[in-house]
Design a protein around this motif. Structure first.
Motif, PDB file in Angstrom:
ATOM      1  N   SER A  81       2.860  -1.612  -4.376  1.00  0.00           N
ATOM      2  CA  SER A  81       1.475  -1.162  -4.161  1.00  0.00           C
ATOM      3  C   SER A  81       1.386  -0.011  -3.156  1.00  0.00           C
ATOM      4  O   SER A  81       0.301   0.453  -2.821  1.00  0.00           O
ATOM      5  CB  SER A  81       0.616  -2.327  -3.661  1.00  0.00           C
ATOM      6  OG  SER A  81       1.064  -2.736  -2.375  1.00  0.00           O
ATOM      7  N   SER A  82       2.536   0.463  -2.669  1.00  0.00           N
ATOM      8  CA  SER A  82       2.535   1.456  -1.585  1.00  0.00           C
ATOM      9  C   SER A  82       2.165   2.858  -2.085  1.00  0.00           C
ATOM     10  O   SER A  82       2.402   3.207  -3.242  1.00  0.00           O
ATOM     11  CB  SER A  82       3.921   1.520  -0.918  1.00  0.00           C
ATOM     12  OG  SER A  82       4.867   2.077  -1.815  1.00  0.00           O
ATOM     13  N   THR A  83       1.586   3.633  -1.175  1.00  0.00           N
ATOM     14  CA  THR A  83       1.263   5.037  -1.488  1.00  0.00           C
ATOM     15  C   THR A  83       2.528   5.822  -1.817  1.00  0.00           C
ATOM     16  O   THR A  83       2.524   6.687  -2.695  1.00  0.00           O
ATOM     17  CB  THR A  83       0.531   5.693  -0.293  1.00  0.00           C
ATOM     18  OG1 THR A  83      -0.632   4.933  -0.008  1.00  0.00           O
ATOM     19  CG2 THR A  83       0.118   7.118  -0.600  1.00  0.00           C
ATOM     20  N   VAL A  84       3.613   5.534  -1.116  1.00  0.00           N
ATOM     21  CA  VAL A  84       4.880   6.247  -1.349  1.00  0.00           C
ATOM     22  C   VAL A  84       5.323   6.078  -2.799  1.00  0.00           C
ATOM     23  O   VAL A  84       5.670   7.052  -3.471  1.00  0.00           O
ATOM     24  CB  VAL A  84       5.998   5.742  -0.403  1.00  0.00           C
ATOM     25  CG1 VAL A  84       7.334   6.375  -0.762  1.00  0.00           C
ATOM     26  CG2 VAL A  84       5.645   6.074   1.035  1.00  0.00           C
ATOM     27  N   LYS A  85       5.281   4.835  -3.288  1.00  0.00           N
ATOM     28  CA  LYS A  85       5.700   4.608  -4.685  1.00  0.00           C
ATOM     29  C   LYS A  85       4.767   5.352  -5.643  1.00  0.00           C
ATOM     30  O   LYS A  85       5.229   5.989  -6.590  1.00  0.00           O
ATOM     31  CB  LYS A  85       5.733   3.120  -5.020  1.00  0.00           C
ATOM     32  CG  LYS A  85       6.094   2.895  -6.503  1.00  0.00           C
ATOM     33  CD  LYS A  85       6.451   1.474  -6.831  1.00  0.00           C
ATOM     34  CE  LYS A  85       6.502   1.202  -8.320  1.00  0.00           C
ATOM     35  NZ  LYS A  85       7.411   2.046  -9.094  1.00  0.00           N
ATOM     36  N   LYS A  86       3.459   5.288  -5.370  1.00  0.00           N
ATOM     37  CA  LYS A  86       2.495   5.987  -6.244  1.00  0.00           C
ATOM     38  C   LYS A  86       2.789   7.482  -6.294  1.00  0.00           C
ATOM     39  O   LYS A  86       2.715   8.117  -7.336  1.00  0.00           O
ATOM     40  CB  LYS A  86       1.065   5.768  -5.725  1.00  0.00           C
ATOM     41  CG  LYS A  86       0.473   4.423  -6.088  1.00  0.00           C
ATOM     42  CD  LYS A  86      -0.971   4.310  -5.599  1.00  0.00           C
ATOM     43  CE  LYS A  86      -1.408   2.856  -5.537  1.00  0.00           C
ATOM     44  NZ  LYS A  86      -2.267   2.571  -4.404  1.00  0.00           N
ATOM     45  N   LYS A  87       3.126   8.054  -5.135  1.00  0.00           N
ATOM     46  CA  LYS A  87       3.320   9.501  -5.071  1.00  0.00           C
ATOM     47  C   LYS A  87       4.673   9.931  -5.630  1.00  0.00           C
ATOM     48  O   LYS A  87       4.829  11.065  -6.076  1.00  0.00           O
ATOM     49  CB  LYS A  87       3.148   9.990  -3.632  1.00  0.00           C
ATOM     50  CG  LYS A  87       1.680   9.995  -3.201  1.00  0.00           C
ATOM     51  CD  LYS A  87       1.464  10.748  -1.914  1.00  0.00           C
ATOM     52  CE  LYS A  87      -0.005  10.892  -1.586  1.00  0.00           C
ATOM     53  NZ  LYS A  87      -0.614  12.101  -2.104  1.00  0.00           N
ATOM     54  N   LEU A  88       5.660   9.045  -5.594  1.00  0.00           N
ATOM     55  CA  LEU A  88       7.008   9.452  -6.023  1.00  0.00           C
ATOM     56  C   LEU A  88       7.381   8.931  -7.412  1.00  0.00           C
ATOM     57  O   LEU A  88       8.511   9.095  -7.856  1.00  0.00           O
ATOM     58  CB  LEU A  88       8.054   8.989  -4.998  1.00  0.00           C
ATOM     59  CG  LEU A  88       7.948   9.658  -3.614  1.00  0.00           C
ATOM     60  CD1 LEU A  88       9.051   9.137  -2.697  1.00  0.00           C
ATOM     61  CD2 LEU A  88       8.005  11.174  -3.710  1.00  0.00           C
ATOM     62  N   THR A  89       6.435   8.331  -8.122  1.00  0.00           N
ATOM     63  CA  THR A  89       6.733   7.823  -9.467  1.00  0.00           C
ATOM     64  C   THR A  89       6.945   8.967 -10.449  1.00  0.00           C
ATOM     65  O   THR A  89       7.788   8.900 -11.337  1.00  0.00           O
ATOM     66  CB  THR A  89       5.592   6.902  -9.941  1.00  0.00           C
ATOM     67  OG1 THR A  89       5.602   5.740  -9.100  1.00  0.00           O
ATOM     68  CG2 THR A  89       5.776   6.467 -11.376  1.00  0.00           C
TER      69      THR A  89
END
Length: 224
Positions: A106-114
């Motif tokens: 659910s992290s912003t990092v994962k959302k941005k680096l997908t």
């Protein structure tokens, strides 16, 4: 020229990326009547704002990918004459409070680096910002191995923050992603969990991809 509308498809986005390849930031700014500050070295965000504008990014400062409806994040990457990155790559702000229940998924990092649109820019120190040339942009999604590395670094460092041990975090931690202070000045303090579980103040932090990680992404793409 009118402000570009958001691209409706990935193809449309990549056509725009191809159209600006080989141009300098100054040429692009002139073509789109985008205001160029006098002291560009002090205006670190200008380059990113220009490219977001020209390509039709919509997210602004929201914690979502820049091309929200396409799920694609734009990352510029300054490179030297040797094709290698010149600095670490900023990803997003580090959450320092309300960490209960937060996960990598659910992290912003994962959302941005997908799904990332990488835009290399020839930005050797001797080149004035306005004369820096855009390279060939490309889309990237982390491999399973890369995702595991990112997740491990994220979890290890978030655990330290949750335990009130933020002072143990330095740029040396993390295999591919580090946490560093991100603030315009040392007075911009924010709340964080202290060593005994009470709130204290610290500098805001950001997640940054380390240079060897982004160098490998470029090498894989361009066969360097």
């Amino acid at each position: 020229m009118l402000k570009p509308s958001p691209p409706l498809t990935i193809n449309e986005l990549m056509q725009r990326v191809e159209q600006i390849a080989g141009l300098t930031l100054g040429e692009i700014a002139a073509e789109f009547n985008f205001k160029t500050p006098e002291h560009l070295l002090r205006e670190k965000g200008w380059q990113g704002q220009l490219l977001e504008y020209v390509l039709g990014a919509t997210a602004g400062s929201k914690p979502v990918p820049d091309f929200e409806h396409l799920g694609i994040e734009l990352k510029t990457i300054p490179i030297g004459f040797n094709g290698k990155p010149l600095e670490t790559t900023y990803v997003s702000v580090v959450p320092l409070t309300n960490l209960t229940g937060m996960t990598w998924q659910s992290s912003t990092v994962k959302k941005k680096l997908t799904h990332v649109l990488w835009l290399p820019i020839l930005a050797e120190k001797t080149i004035q910002p306005i004369d820096r040339t855009i390279g060939s942009g490309f889309l990237w999604q982390p491999s399973l191995a890369q995702e595991h590395q990112l997740q491990r670094d994220w979890e290890e460092q978030m655990e330290l923050i949750a335990l009130g041990r933020i002072n143990e975090i330095s740029g040396h931690l993390g295999e591919v992603m580090q946490i560093r202070p991100k603030a315009a000045n040392s007075k911009a303090l924010t709340d964080v969990i202290g060593p005994n579980g009470t709130m204290t103040q610290t500098l805001p932090r950001g997640y940054y991809l380390k240079i060897p990680f982004t160098a490998q992404i470029l090498a894989d793409q361009f066969g360097l």
